[in-house]
Design an enzyme around this catalytic site. Structure first.
Site, short mmCIF file in Angstrom:
data_model
loop_
_atom_site.label_atom_id
_atom_site.label_comp_id
_atom_site.label_asym_id
_atom_site.label_seq_id
_atom_site.Cartn_x
_atom_site.Cartn_y
_atom_site.Cartn_z
CB SER A 143 16.21 -10.86 13.80
OG SER A 143 15.08 -11.27 13.43
CG PHE A 167 10.32 -8.30 4.71
CD1 PHE A 167 9.87 -8.85 3.52
CD2 PHE A 167 11.55 -8.84 5.28
CE1 PHE A 167 10.73 -9.80 2.93
CE2 PHE A 167 12.31 -9.65 4.52
CZ PHE A 167 11.86 -10.28 3.53
CD GLU A 253 8.13 -2.32 18.11
OE1 GLU A 253 8.39 -3.07 17.35
OE2 GLU A 253 8.59 -0.99 18.36
CD GLN A 290 -11.05 -41.49 23.71
OE1 GLN A 290 -10.07 -42.05 23.15
NE2 GLN A 290 -11.74 -41.97 24.94
CG HIS A 349 -12.27 -26.54 8.95
ND1 HIS A 349 -11.67 -26.26 10.32
CD2 HIS A 349 -13.44 -25.84 8.69
CE1 HIS A 349 -12.54 -25.44 10.63
NE2 HIS A 349 -13.43 -25.35 10.11
N GLY A 350 -10.58 -31.15 7.33
CA GLY A 350 -10.40 -31.73 6.09
C GLY A 350 -9.94 -30.71 5.07
N GLY A 351 -10.33 -31.11 3.95
CA GLY A 351 -9.95 -30.44 2.67
C GLY A 351 -10.51 -28.91 2.47
N GLY A 375 11.21 -10.03 15.53
CA GLY A 375 12.39 -10.72 15.79
C GLY A 375 12.00 -12.07 15.93
CB THR A 376 13.34 -15.07 14.13
OG1 THR A 376 14.63 -15.05 14.75
CG2 THR A 376 13.38 -14.51 12.81
#
Length: 388
Positions: A143, A167, A253, A290, A349-351, A375-376
């Site tokens: 960055s 990247f 951006e 709940q 969603h579980g597995g 930028g992080t």
């Protein structure tokens, strides 16, 4: 949730868009359904989109929409760009890298380029014939733009460019690269400059697409520049002003990343609510527990609050009033929210939430990079802290 009808899934109605924006959204959504979604498995497998989709988008006027008509764009406002970002996120499509191409690369050329540069590149980019990329990040730079080590040495009527970038979005299929490189000034100091570099120029080479954890449909690659001769006419803007140019564009951006993040929260909530209503556990549906309702209520509330802030930031961007602090807040908060919401949705969603055949799984892996690029988020906090 029907984004075309103004996202009634959230209680506060959006007032950002006109009827023309809504019509445009319908066109974009149809394009995503017909030209993007059917190809995602292939693109994820090969780690890059096919070039044909760029040409299809160009024919429909979906590329470079904010660029003036004289250069092949539509001269539209950034709300149209927002529609494109949201609909691509709704399609759960990390690629193609239309945002990098249209909003960043074309935007830099339109804002800082000469008339000759604009006429040479922008119409072809709007048609999808030329694919753009921006080469800033380096293997050891991250960055920190001031740590860029790529050099462009003036020599007669050209520069000699040497260095490596990593990247780089659209890097594998790119035709035109904006390269950030250090140049020597008249006083002996070095400043950052931007160059338009053709990907087929001698000395330019690319890696294969990088094997990322997520966002596989959006190609990213390493780029190498070995004694590349770049004509002085390819300098974008003034020599030594590159860092200033980059800083001017970073607010938009970063907001675009935040726009994608909030849209990602909305889509994840929609699909997860549908899932927990249909999934039975211990003799009743998950929505009847709940804990399920409370967790989803929390996610929905946080998403709604983020949506209101982001829509205000979009208005500021359209008026040219978005500053670095507001965009840093947007990017940091919304991308972290996106990852928290998706983590909850995967859990519900579980597995199955860990299986890539379920959209929530791919959205989960794709979202992680949102807190890194542009930028992080640690850098975003530093920007915000400077105004304390």
């Amino acid at each position: 949730m029907d984004l075309v009808s103004d996202a009634l899934f959230l209680p506060v109605r959006r007032t950002l868009f006109s009827s023309e924006h809504v019509m445009f959204r319908t066109t974009v959504r149809k394009f995503m359904q017909e030209a993007v979604i059917p190809n995602l498995d292939k693109w994820n497998s090969q780690c890059h989109p096919d070039r044909e989709v760029w040409l299809e988008a160009g024919k429909l006027g979906l590329l470079c929409v904010t660029i003036p008509e004289q250069y092949g764009g539509a001269g539209a406002d950034r709300k149209y760009s927002t529609v494109l970002i949201e609909e691509q996120q709704r399609a759960n499509a990390a690629g193609p890298g239309f945002v990098m191409h249209s909003e960043i690369v074309a935007g830099y050329i339109e804002r800082f380029g000469t008339e000759e540069q604009k006429a040479a590149w922008l119409p072809r980019m709007a048609r999808g014939e030329v694919i753009g990329s921006l080469a800033m990040t380096e293997p050891r730079g991250g960055s920190d733009l001031r740590a860029i080590s790529t050099r462009a040495m003036a020599f007669g009527d050209h520069y000699i460019l040497n260095g490596a970038k990593t990247f780089i979005t659209n890097g594998y299929i790119t035709d035109l690269i904006i390269v950030a490189a250090k140049t020597e000034q008249d006083d002996g100091t070095t400043g950052l400059s931007l160059f338009l570099v053709e990907a087929n120029r001698a000395g330019v080479s690319k890696s294969m697409p990088l094997d990322k954890v997520g966002q596989k449909a959006q190609d990213a690659a390493e780029l190498f520049f070995d004694d590349v001769h770049v004509p002085k006419g390819n300098l974008l803007g003034r020599q030594g002003e590159g860092l200033h140019y980059l800083m001017q564009e970073l607010a938009w951006e970063r907001l675009m990343i935040a726009i994608r993040a909030v849209a990602g929260c909305e889509v994840a909530l929609e699909t997860t609510v549908d899932y927990v209503k249909s999934r039975n556990m211990f003799g009743k549906s998950l929505i009847d527990f709940q804990n399920t309702r409370f967790k989803l209520a929390e996610c929905k509330t946080k998403t709604q609050i983020a949506r209101v802030y982001i829509d205000k930031c979009i208005e500021l961007a359209c008026d040219g009033k978005l500053d670095a602090e507001a965009s840093a807040m947007a990017k940091w908060w919304c991308t972290e929210l996106q990852n928290r919401v998706l983590d909850e949705c995967v859990q519900f969603h579980g597995g199955y939430g860990y299986m890539l055949e379920y959209p929530v799984a791919r959205a989960w892996t794709d979202a992680r990079a949102q807190m890194i690029y542009g930028g992080t988020n640690e850098i975003m906090k530093e920007i915000i802290a400077r105004k304390l």
